[in-house]
Scaffold this motif. Structure first.
Motif, PDB file in Angstrom:
ATOM      1  N   LYS A 113       0.823  -1.220   0.000  1.00 41.64           N
ATOM      2  CA  LYS A 113       0.000   0.000   0.000  1.00 41.64           C
ATOM      3  C   LYS A 113       0.852   1.262   0.000  1.00 41.64           C
ATOM      4  CE  LYS A 113      -2.321  -1.008   3.774  1.00 41.64           C
ATOM      5  NZ  LYS A 113      -1.863  -2.376   3.999  1.00 41.64           N
ATOM      6  N   THR A 114       1.797   1.323   0.917  1.00 39.02           N
ATOM      7  CA  THR A 114       2.562   2.563   1.065  1.00 39.02           C
ATOM      8  C   THR A 114       3.452   2.821  -0.142  1.00 39.02           C
ATOM      9  OG1 THR A 114       2.496   2.375   3.477  1.00 39.02           O
ATOM     10  CG2 THR A 114       4.205   3.776   2.545  1.00 39.02           C
ATOM     11  N   SER A 115       4.116   1.794  -0.637  1.00 44.20           N
ATOM     12  CA  SER A 115       4.958   1.972  -1.826  1.00 44.20           C
ATOM     13  C   SER A 115       4.126   2.406  -3.026  1.00 44.20           C
ATOM     14  CB  SER A 115       5.701   0.670  -2.141  1.00 44.20           C
ATOM     15  OG  SER A 115       6.587   0.329  -1.094  1.00 44.20           O
ATOM     16  N   THR A 116       2.949   1.807  -3.190  1.00 45.49           N
ATOM     17  CA  THR A 116       2.087   2.170  -4.318  1.00 45.49           C
ATOM     18  C   THR A 116       1.549   3.580  -4.158  1.00 45.49           C
ATOM     19  OG1 THR A 116       1.456  -0.150  -4.583  1.00 45.49           O
ATOM     20  CG2 THR A 116       0.062   1.495  -5.653  1.00 45.49           C
ATOM     21  N   LYS A 117       1.136   3.924  -2.953  1.00 42.63           N
ATOM     22  CA  LYS A 117       0.666   5.293  -2.693  1.00 42.63           C
ATOM     23  C   LYS A 117       1.742   6.306  -3.039  1.00 42.63           C
ATOM     24  CE  LYS A 117       1.519   6.637   1.137  1.00 42.63           C
ATOM     25  NZ  LYS A 117       2.707   7.237   1.768  1.00 42.63           N
ATOM     26  N   ASP A 118       2.987   6.021  -2.680  1.00 43.31           N
ATOM     27  CA  ASP A 118       4.086   6.930  -2.993  1.00 43.31           C
ATOM     28  C   ASP A 118       4.290   7.046  -4.508  1.00 43.31           C
ATOM     29  OD1 ASP A 118       4.479   7.329  -0.291  1.00 43.31           O
ATOM     30  OD2 ASP A 118       6.259   6.058  -0.150  1.00 43.31           O
ATOM     31  N   LEU A 119       4.139   5.933  -5.232  1.00 42.41           N
ATOM     32  CA  LEU A 119       4.255   5.982  -6.689  1.00 42.41           C
ATOM     33  C   LEU A 119       3.129   6.802  -7.302  1.00 42.41           C
ATOM     34  CD1 LEU A 119       5.243   2.287  -7.557  1.00 42.41           C
ATOM     35  CD2 LEU A 119       6.679   4.321  -7.821  1.00 42.41           C
ATOM     36  N   GLY A 135       3.981   8.558   4.990  1.00 46.08           N
ATOM     37  CA  GLY A 135       4.298   7.258   5.582  1.00 46.08           C
ATOM     38  C   GLY A 135       3.136   6.298   5.411  1.00 46.08           C
ATOM     39  N   SER A 136       2.752   5.654   6.502  1.00 52.16           N
ATOM     40  CA  SER A 136       1.621   4.716   6.454  1.00 52.16           C
ATOM     41  C   SER A 136       0.558   5.123   7.475  1.00 52.16           C
ATOM     42  CB  SER A 136       2.097   3.289   6.723  1.00 52.16           C
ATOM     43  OG  SER A 136       2.786   3.225   7.959  1.00 52.16           O
ATOM     44  N   LEU A 137       0.293   6.425   7.578  1.00 51.30           N
ATOM     45  CA  LEU A 137      -0.731   6.931   8.508  1.00 51.30           C
ATOM     46  C   LEU A 137      -2.110   6.709   7.891  1.00 51.30           C
ATOM     47  CD1 LEU A 137       0.990  10.219   9.713  1.00 51.30           C
ATOM     48  CD2 LEU A 137       0.926   8.002  10.841  1.00 51.30           C
ATOM     49  N   ASN A 138      -2.542   5.446   7.918  1.00 49.25           N
ATOM     50  CA  ASN A 138      -3.715   5.040   7.139  1.00 49.25           C
ATOM     51  C   ASN A 138      -4.912   4.634   7.982  1.00 49.25           C
ATOM     52  OD1 ASN A 138      -3.002   2.517   8.167  1.00 49.25           O
ATOM     53  ND2 ASN A 138      -2.059   1.818   6.267  1.00 49.25           N
ATOM     54  N   LEU A 159      -5.189   8.777  -0.637  1.00 40.81           N
ATOM     55  CA  LEU A 159      -5.293   8.302   0.735  1.00 40.81           C
ATOM     56  C   LEU A 159      -5.142   6.796   0.815  1.00 40.81           C
ATOM     57  CD1 LEU A 159      -8.319  10.474   1.932  1.00 40.81           C
ATOM     58  CD2 LEU A 159      -5.896  10.883   2.359  1.00 40.81           C
ATOM     59  N   GLU A 160      -4.203   6.371   1.630  1.00 40.62           N
ATOM     60  CA  GLU A 160      -4.012   4.946   1.924  1.00 40.62           C
ATOM     61  C   GLU A 160      -4.962   4.542   3.047  1.00 40.62           C
ATOM     62  OE1 GLU A 160      -0.504   2.283   4.020  1.00 40.62           O
ATOM     63  OE2 GLU A 160       0.080   3.955   2.727  1.00 40.62           O
ATOM     64  N   MET A 161      -5.626   3.388   2.893  1.00 40.07           N
ATOM     65  CA  MET A 161      -6.567   2.916   3.902  1.00 40.07           C
ATOM     66  C   MET A 161      -6.164   1.537   4.404  1.00 40.07           C
ATOM     67  SD  MET A 161     -10.297   4.133   2.438  1.00 40.07           S
ATOM     68  CE  MET A 161     -10.666   5.884   2.210  1.00 40.07           C
ATOM     69  N   SER A 315       9.108   6.742   1.602  1.00 41.45           N
ATOM     70  CA  SER A 315       8.870   6.305   2.979  1.00 41.45           C
ATOM     71  C   SER A 315      10.057   5.502   3.477  1.00 41.45           C
ATOM     72  CB  SER A 315       7.588   5.478   3.065  1.00 41.45           C
ATOM     73  OG  SER A 315       6.474   6.224   2.602  1.00 41.45           O
ATOM     74  N   ARG A 316      10.457   5.733   4.699  1.00 45.03           N
ATOM     75  CA  ARG A 316      11.689   5.154   5.223  1.00 45.03           C
ATOM     76  C   ARG A 316      11.575   3.656   5.472  1.00 45.03           C
ATOM     77  NH1 ARG A 316      12.080   7.042  11.594  1.00 45.03           N
ATOM     78  NH2 ARG A 316      10.106   6.136  12.263  1.00 45.03           N
ATOM     79  N   TRP A 317      12.724   3.007   5.421  1.00 46.50           N
ATOM     80  CA  TRP A 317      12.896   1.601   5.770  1.00 46.50           C
ATOM     81  C   TRP A 317      12.087   0.664   4.881  1.00 46.50           C
ATOM     82  CZ3 TRP A 317      11.781   2.691  11.626  1.00 46.50           C
ATOM     83  CH2 TRP A 317      12.771   3.557  12.117  1.00 46.50           C
ATOM     84  N   ARG A 318      11.897   1.060   3.620  1.00 45.74           N
ATOM     85  CA  ARG A 318      11.232   0.197   2.659  1.00 45.74           C
ATOM     86  C   ARG A 318      12.172   0.010   1.469  1.00 45.74           C
ATOM     87  NH1 ARG A 318       7.279   3.205   5.169  1.00 45.74           N
ATOM     88  NH2 ARG A 318       5.361   2.119   5.736  1.00 45.74           N
ATOM     89  N   MET A 319      12.891  -1.087   1.466  1.00 41.81           N
ATOM     90  CA  MET A 319      13.878  -1.399   0.427  1.00 41.81           C
ATOM     91  C   MET A 319      14.825  -0.222   0.189  1.00 41.81           C
ATOM     92  SD  MET A 319      13.486  -4.569  -0.344  1.00 41.81           S
ATOM     93  CE  MET A 319      14.441  -4.798  -1.850  1.00 41.81           C
TER      94      MET A 319
END
Length: 473
Positions: A113-119, A135-138, A159-161, A315-319
Motif C-alpha cells: 500500500k505505502t509503496s504504491t501510494k508513494d508511486l 508514511g503509512s498513517l492510514n 489516501l491509503e486505507m 517512505s523510510r525503511w522500505r527497500m
C-alpha cells in the motif's frame, strides 16, 4: 487546511466553544495531534493516549501559536469541546473534503500500500498539486489528518486505507468518499486478526462498494479475490496486472543487474518502456496500479512511464539500498513484514546477488518475526526459511525468539546446515555477527515486522560501519 472559522468548525463537529474571544478567527495552519508540529494558526487535536494526554499540552500549543484546541474537556485556553475527539476529527475531514473539489483516490491491500501510494503521488504530482498520506498513517486518525492538510489548490488527494477488521475501510471511505478506489491484493497480513483470506477480501472490498457510478474501481487482474470484487461495485472497473486481460498491463518484465524492474507498459492510450529506480520485481504490480490511476486521470502512457522511471522511495525503511564505503550494501526493508512482502524482498535480494557474486560478495538475509499470522505463523515462517535456501541466499540470520527458530528450521529442513543459517537472540547479537563476517561486495537484507525493531540492525551497520552497535529506538 482550507480556511474555516472556529465557529464553523464548532458547528461542523457539534462542539461547544470555550475561552474563545472571537469565534470568527480562522484556522490558517495545519491540523495536528503532535505538539511539536504546531504552527501559527494551527488547530491542535487533543487525544488521550496510553501514556500521554494531549490536553496537558493545551496551554503550550496556544503559546506556540495554535488558534485553538479540539478537546473533550475545557482546557483553560481557546477550545472546541466535543464528546469524542476522534469522531469530531472525522466529521471535520468529511466536511473539508466535500468543499475541496479535489479528486480523491483511495487504495488498500494486504501488501504494497505505502509503496504504491508513494508511486501514485509522484506520478500525479506531474499533472497537478497532489496531497497524499505521509508514511503509512492510514487509520481513523492518520487518514483525516491527511485529508485536512489539503488546500484549495489541491487537485488530487491520495489516501491509503488500512484495516484490522470488517467495517474499518467502510468507515474510512465514509469519512473521505473516494472517486477512484484501488485494491492491490488480498494476502495474509493480519490473517490472525481477520480469521482467513476470505474475510480479508470482504474487508478490502468495502472500498469499492461505496464508489459512485461515475467513479472507477481499479482492481488487480492477477489476484482472483480482488478481481471478484468487480461484482461489488457500481463504478466502472479497470483491471491492472500482467494478465493479458488487464487494461493496464506489463510485458517483457525483467530485472536489471542491480535488481531494478524493467518492463513494457501498456495502457488503453498507448505503450511505453519503464525502468524503475526501486528494487524488486514486486514493484511491477505496484507500478501498474499507479499507472492505472494515472491513466484514469488522463495521463498518457509516455507521461506515466517517465514518471514511474524517475520515482523513488518516499517512505523510510522500505527497500532502502545504501552502499557503505567499504563496498557492503545494506538493504533496509525493516518497516514491516508479512509473508508476501518477505518473499518479494528475498527475491529482490537474490536478484541483487547476481552482481555481488561477480565481485566475490555474498547475500545475507537478516530476518525476524512476521506478526499477526495466527495459526498460520509456524507454516509461514518455515516457508520463508525454505525460500531463502531455494533462492540460494548465502547466509540466513534469524533474529529473535520462537518465530526466528521456525525460520531457521525451515532453512535447515530445506537443506541448509552449518554456517549457512544461524539463529541469534536479538538485534545486537545480529550486529555483532555481521560486524565480524561482512566483507566487500556483500549485500545484507534486513526485514521483520515493525514490532521487532530490526531497523536497528541496518542503522547500526550504516551509522557505525564495521564498528556499528545497536542503539535504543
Amino acid at each position: 487546511m482550507i480556511a474555516l472559522s472556529l465557529a464553523e468548525i464548532a458547528s461542523v463537529v457539534g462542539g461547544q466553544t470555550y475561552d474563545i474571544p472571537d469565534p470568527s478567527v480562522q484556522i490558517t495552519g495545519p491540523v495536528v495531534r503532535d505538539s511539536r508540529e504546531v504552527e501559527p494558526g494551527s488547530l491542535f487535536v487533543a487525544f488521550v493516549g496510553e501514556r500521554v494526554d494531549g490536553h496537558d499540552f493545551a496551554a503550550q500549543v496556544v503559546e506556540q501559536g495554535a488558534a485553538a484546541v479540539l478537546a473533550s474537556r475545557p482546557v483553560g485556553v481557546p477550545a472546541i469541546v466535543v464528546d469524542d475527539v476522534q469522531t469530531a476529527l472525522g466529521a471535520l475531514a468529511r466536511h473539508v473534503v466535500q468543499r475541496l473539489g479535489a479528486t480523491l483516490v483511495a487504495l488498500t491491500g494486504s501488501a504494497g500500500k505505502t509503496s504504491t501510494k508513494d508511486l501514485i503521488a509522484q506520478v500525479l504530482q506531474r499533472k497537478a498539486p497532489t496531497v497524499f498520506t505521509p508514511g503509512s498513517l492510514n487509520n481513523e486518525i492518520g487518514l483525516p489528518l491527511t485529508a485536512l492538510s489539503a488546500t484549495g489548490e489541491t487537485k488530487f488527494l491520495v489516501l491509503e486505507m488500512g484495516a484490522r477488521g470488517i467495517g474499518h475501510i467502510r468507515y474510512l471511505a465514509e469519512l473521505t468518499p473516494p472517486k477512484i478506489g484501488l485494491v492491490l491484493n488480498v494476502g495474509t497480513a493480519h490473517i490472525g486478526e481477520f480469521g482467513g483470506r476470505e474475510q480479508i477480501a470482504q474487508a478490502k472490498g468495502e472500498l469499492v462498494e461505496g464508489l459512485p457510478e461515475d467513479g472507477a474501481a481499479i482492481l488487480n487482474a492477477d489476484d482472483p479475490l480482488v478481481r471478484a470484487m468487480a461484482s461489488r461495485t457500481k463504478a466502472r472497473v479497470l483491471l491492472f496486472g500482467e494478465s493479458g486481460e488487464a487494461d493496464v498491463r506489463a510485458e517483457n518484465v525483467r530485472l536489471t543487474e542491480s535488481g531494478q524492474p524493467a518492463f513494457r507498459l501498456h495502457t488503453p492510450s498507448g505503450a511505453s518502456d519503464v525502468t524503475m529506480r526501486l528494487y524488486g520485481e514486486h514493484h511491477v504490480s505496484n507500478a501498474l496500479a499507479a499507472a492505472a490511476v494515472a491513466h484514469e486521470l488522463g495521463m498518457s502512457a509516455d507521461e506515466i512511464a517517465v514518471a514511474l522511471s524517475e520515482a523513488g522511495s518516499l517512505s523510510r525503511w522500505r527497500m532502502e539500498v545504501t552502499e557503505r564505503p567499504d563496498g557492503v550494501t545494506v538493504v533496509n526493508d525493516a518497516y514491516n513484514a508479512n509473508p508476501e512482502s518477505m518473499r518479494a524482498a528475498l527475491r529482490a535480494l537474490a536478484a541483487m546477488g547476481g552482481a555481488s557474486r561477480a565481485r566475490g560478495g555474498r547475500t545475507w538475509a537478516v530476518l525476524g518475526k512476521m506478526a499477526e499470522l495466527g495459526d498460520e505463523a509456524l507454516a509461514e515462517h518455515d516457508a520463508v526459511g525454505r525460500l531463502a535456501v531455494r533462492l540460494n541466499v548465502s547466509k540466513l540470520v534469524a533474529v529473535g525468539g520462537r518465530e526466528a527458530s521456525w525460520l531457521q528450521l525451515g532453512a535447515y529442513n530445506e537443506g541448509s546446515w552449518g554456517e549457512e543459517s544461524v539463529h541469534v537472540s536479538d538485534a545486537q547479537a545480529a550486529v555483532d555477527l555481521l560486524r565480524n563476517e561482512l566483507r566487500p561486495g556483500d549485500v545484507v537484507l534486513v526485514k521483520a515486522s515493525r514490532s521487532v525493531g530490526l531497523e536497528r540492525v541496518a542503522l547500526a551497520l550504516l551509522d557505525g560501519g564495521a564498528e556499528g552497535e545497536v542503539s535504543a529506538r
